[in-house]
Design an enzyme around this catalytic site. Structure first.
Site, PDB file in Angstrom:
ATOM      1  N   GLU A 161     -61.099  16.635 -16.344  1.00  0.00           N
ATOM      2  CA  GLU A 161     -61.415  18.149 -16.212  1.00  0.00           C
ATOM      3  C   GLU A 161     -61.595  18.717 -14.825  1.00  0.00           C
ATOM      4  OE1 GLU A 161     -65.284  18.507 -18.029  1.00  0.00           O
ATOM      5  OE2 GLU A 161     -64.943  20.522 -18.969  1.00  0.00           O
ATOM      6  N   CYS A 171     -55.679  25.273  -6.807  1.00  0.00           N
ATOM      7  CA  CYS A 171     -54.256  25.168  -6.796  1.00  0.00           C
ATOM      8  C   CYS A 171     -53.559  26.258  -7.782  1.00  0.00           C
ATOM      9  CB  CYS A 171     -54.218  23.632  -7.016  1.00  0.00           C
ATOM     10  SG  CYS A 171     -52.288  23.194  -6.555  1.00  0.00           S
ATOM     11  N   GLU A 181     -60.518  23.186 -26.749  1.00  0.00           N
ATOM     12  CA  GLU A 181     -59.056  22.849 -26.403  1.00  0.00           C
ATOM     13  C   GLU A 181     -57.856  23.421 -26.999  1.00  0.00           C
ATOM     14  OE1 GLU A 181     -58.632  21.416 -23.554  1.00  0.00           O
ATOM     15  OE2 GLU A 181     -60.239  20.727 -22.949  1.00  0.00           O
ATOM     16  N   ASP A 207     -51.700  19.281 -18.502  1.00  0.00           N
ATOM     17  CA  ASP A 207     -51.354  20.335 -19.047  1.00  0.00           C
ATOM     18  C   ASP A 207     -50.578  21.089 -17.892  1.00  0.00           C
ATOM     19  OD1 ASP A 207     -53.448  20.968 -17.249  1.00  0.00           O
ATOM     20  OD2 ASP A 207     -54.123  22.499 -18.744  1.00  0.00           O
ATOM     21  N   LEU A 239     -56.242  36.070 -31.309  1.00  0.00           N
ATOM     22  CA  LEU A 239     -56.051  35.087 -30.105  1.00  0.00           C
ATOM     23  C   LEU A 239     -54.652  34.696 -30.139  1.00  0.00           C
ATOM     24  CD1 LEU A 239     -58.883  32.200 -30.355  1.00  0.00           C
ATOM     25  CD2 LEU A 239     -58.077  33.487 -28.226  1.00  0.00           C
ATOM     26  N   GLN A 243     -52.490  28.104 -24.028  1.00  0.00           N
ATOM     27  CA  GLN A 243     -51.807  29.542 -23.873  1.00  0.00           C
ATOM     28  C   GLN A 243     -52.767  30.453 -23.954  1.00  0.00           C
ATOM     29  OE1 GLN A 243     -48.367  28.992 -24.248  1.00  0.00           O
ATOM     30  NE2 GLN A 243     -48.125  27.482 -25.790  1.00  0.00           N
ATOM     31  N   CYS A 300     -59.265  23.831  -0.251  1.00  0.00           N
ATOM     32  CA  CYS A 300     -59.153  22.862  -1.187  1.00  0.00           C
ATOM     33  C   CYS A 300     -59.612  21.398  -0.825  1.00  0.00           C
ATOM     34  CB  CYS A 300     -57.499  22.631  -1.376  1.00  0.00           C
ATOM     35  SG  CYS A 300     -56.905  21.145  -2.497  1.00  0.00           S
ATOM     36  N   TYR A 304     -51.652  16.030 -24.749  1.00  0.00           N
ATOM     37  CA  TYR A 304     -52.609  16.690 -23.880  1.00  0.00           C
ATOM     38  C   TYR A 304     -53.898  16.710 -24.686  1.00  0.00           C
ATOM     39  CZ  TYR A 304     -55.701  20.217 -21.841  1.00  0.00           C
ATOM     40  OH  TYR A 304     -56.885  20.643 -21.411  1.00  0.00           O
TER      41      TYR A 304
END
Ligand code: SF4
Length: 366
Positions: free
Chosen positions: A188, A198, A43, A144, A86, A48, A208, A126
């Site tokens: 999840e 989406c 996580e 998120d 990263l 980002q 969807c 989050y």
């Protein structure tokens, strides 16, 4: 109950979402087991950063630090090296500090209490929701950017998602529509829906699984949501960077300060200058700041590196270090092999690649 969820058919929605997730969920390495430490690492990496980028880093990181104790006991340099490339390095520094605290205070077991877990360094709302729901089945919302986009569309919310109050409103909505018997899968699945269906642009509404419940689809405004205020213009910072080698071919590197941007990572000496001739300013800076004499050649490359709040415009100057006697911390003179063992941010890796390309051409016989 919020007004959006009042007449919302939560049970039917949960079924549609969870059935779809059971069929379509991607087989990702951090989904193999629900070890809280591994879920936490994944996580933090995924903040980002794109899933495809994270996969090899995650696998390598877990191989190197297979348990929370292994990470807690590792040296910071080692951890930064494993994270090299990263970006957003404060994430891993916070993670490292937090796992040390978990080892000392909780005997190495990630706390399953949201209040306790959220007190650890770098653990925001989050991360609390994602890690605790996925690893322990604690019914906490994990909101998120993906989830905010999905909820903005599902419930036709036009509040600015850059505001904390909007995130809080979404957290409340999740508490009202969550599948309490499967909180991890529910969180999840929503994140996965945002990533695969989406999507920010051109959402696949016709495919969807929850289209029937979507107000933005019904109104034909899916692509106009979510509402997000524009960021202010990013600052441009021109930097002249010196790659200096001594007579033995060792290269001069510098450790950045222990706080602030890219803290404790390594880089090549540089200075901020808007001069057309950055070379002279750079030679002076190396002399004044470090007491070293450098002789630079002409620039060999110009690079841009963007952070979220600023852009570095780097000009690379190779050169010769005339005397290396007074090199001391935070500077180091290292061979090429030793250099590879230090953790550099992406911008500096790019500088090094340009330098190697240039040095290779210089050595090539006519
Ligand atoms: Fe998103 Fe379209 Fe599905 Fe609505 S119908 S949740 S806008 S993909």
């Amino acid at each position: 109950m919020t007004k959006e969820t009042e007449r919302f058919p939560a049970r039917a929605f949960q079924r549609a979402l969870l059935d779809w997730f059971a069929r379509e969920r991607r087989d990702l390495p951090w989904r193999k087991d629900r070890d809280p430490y591994k879920v936490w690492v994944s996580e933090v990496m995924l903040q980002q950063t794109r899933v495809e980028t994270v996969i090899p880093y995650f696998e390598q990181f877990i191989e190197q630090f297979p348990t929370l104790e292994a990470l807690a006991d590792a040296e910071e340099d080692e951890v930064l090296k494993a994270w090299e490339g990263l970006g957003y390095y404060s994430r891993v520094r916070n993670l490292h500090a937090a796992v040390k605290e978990v080892k000392e205070r909780y005997g190495g077991k990630v706390p399953d209490d949201p209040d306790e877990f959220s007190k650890l360094k770098g653990v925001g709302p989050y991360t609390v929701g994602a890690v605790l729901s996925l690893a322990y089945g604690v019914p906490e919302p994990a909101v998120d950017g993906n989830v905010m986009r999905v909820l903005s569309r599902l419930f036709l919310v036009t509040d600015d998602i850059a505001k904390t109050s909007t995130r809080k409103r979404f957290e409340q909505m999740i508490r009202e529509i969550m599948a309490y018997e499967h909180p991890g899968a529910f969180n999840e699945a929503l994140i996965e829906l945002g990533a695969l269906v989406c999507t920010p642009r051109r959402p696949s509404c016709l495919l969807c699984p929850v289209q029937t419940y979507c107000r933005a689809f019904a109104e034909g405004v899916a692509e106009e949501l979510p509402v997000k205020t524009k960021k202010t213009a990013v600052k441009q910072v021109p930097l002249a960077v010196a790659v200096l080698a001594d007579e033995e071919g060792r290269v001069l590197i510098r450790k950045r300060d222990s706080s602030g941007l890219l803290a404790n990572l390594w880089e090549f000496p540089s200075c901020e200058t808007a001069d057309a001739d950055g070379k002279k300013t750079l030679e002076q800076t190396v002399g004044e700041q470090y007491g070293l004499q450098a002789e630079l050649t002409e620039a060999i490359a110009s690079l841009e590196h963007a952070f979220s709040h600023l852009v570095w415009k780097l000009t690379v100057f190779p050169g010769r270090l005339i005397s290396s006697q007074s090199v001391k911390e935070p500077l180091r003179l290292v061979s090429e092999d030793e250099l590879e063992a230090h953790a550099f941010p992406v911008s500096q890796q790019r500088v090094w690649r340009e330098y190697k390309k240039w040095a290779g051409q210089m050595r090539r016989p006519d």
